[in-house]
Design a protein around this motif. Structure first.
Motif, PDB file in Angstrom:
ATOM      1  N   ILE A  66       0.851  -1.191   0.000  1.00 56.65           N
ATOM      2  CA  ILE A  66       0.000   0.000   0.000  1.00 56.65           C
ATOM      3  C   ILE A  66       0.885   1.238   0.000  1.00 56.65           C
ATOM      4  O   ILE A  66       1.754   1.388   0.863  1.00 56.65           O
ATOM      5  CB  ILE A  66      -0.945  -0.001   1.212  1.00 56.65           C
ATOM      6  N   THR A  67       0.640   2.122  -0.951  1.00 55.84           N
ATOM      7  CA  THR A  67       1.431   3.336  -1.076  1.00 55.84           C
ATOM      8  C   THR A  67       0.511   4.544  -1.054  1.00 55.84           C
ATOM      9  O   THR A  67      -0.506   4.575  -1.771  1.00 55.84           O
ATOM     10  CB  THR A  67       2.244   3.334  -2.380  1.00 55.84           C
ATOM     11  N   LEU A  68       0.831   5.535  -0.236  1.00 54.33           N
ATOM     12  CA  LEU A  68       0.078   6.780  -0.192  1.00 54.33           C
ATOM     13  C   LEU A  68       0.784   7.825  -1.050  1.00 54.33           C
ATOM     14  O   LEU A  68       1.976   7.745  -1.289  1.00 54.33           O
ATOM     15  CB  LEU A  68      -0.053   7.279   1.246  1.00 54.33           C
ATOM     16  N   SER A  69       0.026   8.820  -1.491  1.00 54.45           N
ATOM     17  CA  SER A  69       0.600   9.862  -2.333  1.00 54.45           C
ATOM     18  C   SER A  69       1.529  10.754  -1.514  1.00 54.45           C
ATOM     19  O   SER A  69       1.455  10.810  -0.283  1.00 54.45           O
ATOM     20  CB  SER A  69      -0.502  10.708  -2.967  1.00 54.45           C
ATOM     21  N   LYS A  70       2.380  11.493  -2.214  1.00 55.79           N
ATOM     22  CA  LYS A  70       3.314  12.398  -1.535  1.00 55.79           C
ATOM     23  C   LYS A  70       2.593  13.564  -0.875  1.00 55.79           C
ATOM     24  O   LYS A  70       3.166  14.243  -0.017  1.00 55.79           O
ATOM     25  CB  LYS A  70       4.349  12.916  -2.524  1.00 55.79           C
ATOM     26  N   ASP A  71       1.323  13.789  -1.241  1.00 58.38           N
ATOM     27  CA  ASP A  71       0.568  14.914  -0.684  1.00 58.38           C
ATOM     28  C   ASP A  71      -0.189  14.563   0.594  1.00 58.38           C
ATOM     29  O   ASP A  71      -0.829  15.434   1.196  1.00 58.38           O
ATOM     30  CB  ASP A  71      -0.438  15.446  -1.721  1.00 58.38           C
ATOM     31  N   ASP A 137     -15.524  13.577  -6.176  1.00 53.89           N
ATOM     32  CA  ASP A 137     -14.208  13.778  -6.781  1.00 53.89           C
ATOM     33  C   ASP A 137     -13.240  14.470  -5.821  1.00 53.89           C
ATOM     34  O   ASP A 137     -12.466  15.335  -6.231  1.00 53.89           O
ATOM     35  CB  ASP A 137     -14.321  14.575  -8.075  1.00 53.89           C
ATOM     36  N   ASP A 138     -13.287  14.066  -4.552  1.00 50.74           N
ATOM     37  CA  ASP A 138     -12.395  14.629  -3.543  1.00 50.74           C
ATOM     38  C   ASP A 138     -11.287  13.641  -3.186  1.00 50.74           C
ATOM     39  O   ASP A 138     -11.522  12.436  -3.061  1.00 50.74           O
ATOM     40  CB  ASP A 138     -13.162  14.982  -2.268  1.00 50.74           C
ATOM     41  N   GLY A 139     -10.100  14.173  -2.990  1.00 51.23           N
ATOM     42  CA  GLY A 139      -8.972  13.390  -2.505  1.00 51.23           C
ATOM     43  C   GLY A 139      -8.502  13.910  -1.166  1.00 51.23           C
ATOM     44  O   GLY A 139      -9.109  14.818  -0.589  1.00 51.23           O
ATOM     45  N   LEU A 140      -7.431  13.335  -0.644  1.00 50.27           N
ATOM     46  CA  LEU A 140      -6.897  13.708   0.657  1.00 50.27           C
ATOM     47  C   LEU A 140      -5.537  14.373   0.514  1.00 50.27           C
ATOM     48  O   LEU A 140      -4.709  13.936  -0.286  1.00 50.27           O
ATOM     49  CB  LEU A 140      -6.756  12.471   1.555  1.00 50.27           C
ATOM     50  N   ILE A 141      -5.323  15.403   1.305  1.00 49.05           N
ATOM     51  CA  ILE A 141      -4.017  16.041   1.394  1.00 49.05           C
ATOM     52  C   ILE A 141      -3.706  16.332   2.863  1.00 49.05           C
ATOM     53  O   ILE A 141      -4.591  16.266   3.715  1.00 49.05           O
ATOM     54  CB  ILE A 141      -3.933  17.342   0.563  1.00 49.05           C
ATOM     55  N   GLY A 142      -2.471  16.674   3.139  1.00 46.09           N
ATOM     56  CA  GLY A 142      -2.082  16.980   4.520  1.00 46.09           C
ATOM     57  C   GLY A 142      -1.607  15.748   5.246  1.00 46.09           C
ATOM     58  O   GLY A 142      -0.962  14.871   4.660  1.00 46.09           O
ATOM     59  N   GLU A 143      -1.954  15.653   6.524  1.00 47.18           N
ATOM     60  CA  GLU A 143      -1.483  14.516   7.304  1.00 47.18           C
ATOM     61  C   GLU A 143      -2.406  14.221   8.475  1.00 47.18           C
ATOM     62  O   GLU A 143      -3.116  15.095   8.979  1.00 47.18           O
ATOM     63  CB  GLU A 143      -0.071  14.777   7.832  1.00 47.18           C
ATOM     64  N   VAL A 144      -2.401  12.960   8.860  1.00 47.01           N
ATOM     65  CA  VAL A 144      -3.058  12.531  10.086  1.00 47.01           C
ATOM     66  C   VAL A 144      -2.001  11.883  10.966  1.00 47.01           C
ATOM     67  O   VAL A 144      -1.007  11.332  10.469  1.00 47.01           O
ATOM     68  CB  VAL A 144      -4.218  11.532   9.829  1.00 47.01           C
ATOM     69  N   THR A 145      -2.201  11.951  12.268  1.00 50.20           N
ATOM     70  CA  THR A 145      -1.333  11.270  13.222  1.00 50.20           C
ATOM     71  C   THR A 145      -2.150  10.190  13.920  1.00 50.20           C
ATOM     72  O   THR A 145      -3.230  10.469  14.459  1.00 50.20           O
ATOM     73  CB  THR A 145      -0.758  12.248  14.258  1.00 50.20           C
ATOM     74  N   VAL A 146      -1.651   8.974  13.872  1.00 50.66           N
ATOM     75  CA  VAL A 146      -2.350   7.823  14.438  1.00 50.66           C
ATOM     76  C   VAL A 146      -1.512   7.328  15.616  1.00 50.66           C
ATOM     77  O   VAL A 146      -0.365   6.903  15.436  1.00 50.66           O
ATOM     78  CB  VAL A 146      -2.537   6.716  13.391  1.00 50.66           C
ATOM     79  N   TYR A 147      -2.069   7.380  16.815  1.00 54.13           N
ATOM     80  CA  TYR A 147      -1.238   7.163  18.001  1.00 54.13           C
ATOM     81  C   TYR A 147      -2.020   6.467  19.127  1.00 54.13           C
ATOM     82  O   TYR A 147      -3.223   6.218  19.009  1.00 54.13           O
ATOM     83  CB  TYR A 147      -0.673   8.493  18.500  1.00 54.13           C
ATOM     84  N   ASN A 148      -1.307   6.173  20.186  1.00 47.66           N
ATOM     85  CA  ASN A 148      -1.848   5.528  21.385  1.00 47.66           C
ATOM     86  C   ASN A 148      -2.606   4.233  21.077  1.00 47.66           C
ATOM     87  O   ASN A 148      -3.737   4.044  21.512  1.00 47.66           O
ATOM     88  CB  ASN A 148      -2.762   6.487  22.154  1.00 47.66           C
ATOM     89  N   PRO A 149      -1.999   3.296  20.325  1.00 46.36           N
ATOM     90  CA  PRO A 149      -2.672   2.022  20.080  1.00 46.36           C
ATOM     91  C   PRO A 149      -2.729   1.173  21.351  1.00 46.36           C
ATOM     92  O   PRO A 149      -1.746   1.081  22.093  1.00 46.36           O
ATOM     93  CB  PRO A 149      -1.787   1.364  19.019  1.00 46.36           C
TER      94      PRO A 149
END
Length: 218
Positions: A66-71, A137-149
């Motif tokens: 799985i590869t995410l975009s650079k954006d 026709d929307d995509g995702l940009i920016g970042e999310v932080t996934v933490y405290n598993p």
């Protein structure tokens, strides 16, 4: 109702919220073995970060790469456990979330990777969530932080995984117009995911149940 940022949608009631990131079945298991003590409390972010791609991406179970975009970045913090069984749940739980982000970016609700990591109603709901982005026709940009598993095995042998997702630095971008819609900088934009995962005969931990709690990681 005006459409807010695509990652977070308006509250249903004063105490619960429906989030577009609630992309699982929405029906959690209320049994005591599927609860994690202290999961509603604030969790400190661990310093260790998971790699961008799973170490199990190429193995006998046929896990997809799985590869995410650079954006768009999904930063996983503290996704390590000294117990190999629990680490396996963390690895597949991480890739399950990344598969849905990648499907949105690729505008592909029928992603094979999403189907690989989800089953039953969880798969149906995941595809519906992804389609809500692709239809406009929307995509995702920016970042999310996934933490405290927080992870454990319940009495029936299912995996239980709780974690936090901070979406406040993530946005959507319309592919046709270029319009960017930011996520509100509010506590409700930090979500708690609560998953149940079952292990397949090939050794893959598939998501079978997911609920999200807006502001659950405050």
């Amino acid at each position: 109702m005006n459409r807010p940022a695509r990652l977070v949608v308006a509250a249903l009631t004063a105490s619960t919220a429906l989030l577009l990131t609630a992309c699982g079945s929405g029906g959690g298991d209320d049994s005591s073995s599927d609860k994690i003590k202290g999961a509603d409390a604030d969790g400190k972010k661990a310093s260790a970060s998971a790699p961008a791609s799973s170490p199990t991406a190429q193995d006998g179970a046929g896990r997809p790469k799985i590869t995410l975009s650079k954006d768009f970045q999904a930063n996983f913090q503290g996704w390590t456990n000294s117990d190999p069984k629990l680490q396996a749940i963390l690895d597949d739980g991480r890739e399950e979330l990344r598969s849905k982000y990648a499907a949105i970016i690729e505008s592909n609700p029928d992603s094979d990777a999403v189907a690989f990591y989800n089953s039953g109603t969880s798969l149906t709901s995941a595809r519906q969530w992804i389609k809500s982005f692709t239809d406009t026709d929307d995509g995702l940009i920016g970042e999310v932080t996934v933490y405290n598993p927080q992870v454990h095995l319940n009495d029936t042998g299912s995996g239980v995984l709780f974690y936090c997702v901070d979406e406040r630095k993530a946005s959507t971008k319309n592919r046709r117009t270029g319009k960017v819609t930011t996520t509100p900088d509010k506590p409700e934009s930090v979500l708690q995911y609560r998953e149940r995962l079952d292990k397949t005969s090939q050794g893959v931990w598939k998501n079978v149940s997911l609920t999200t709690v807006a502001g659950g990681c405050r």
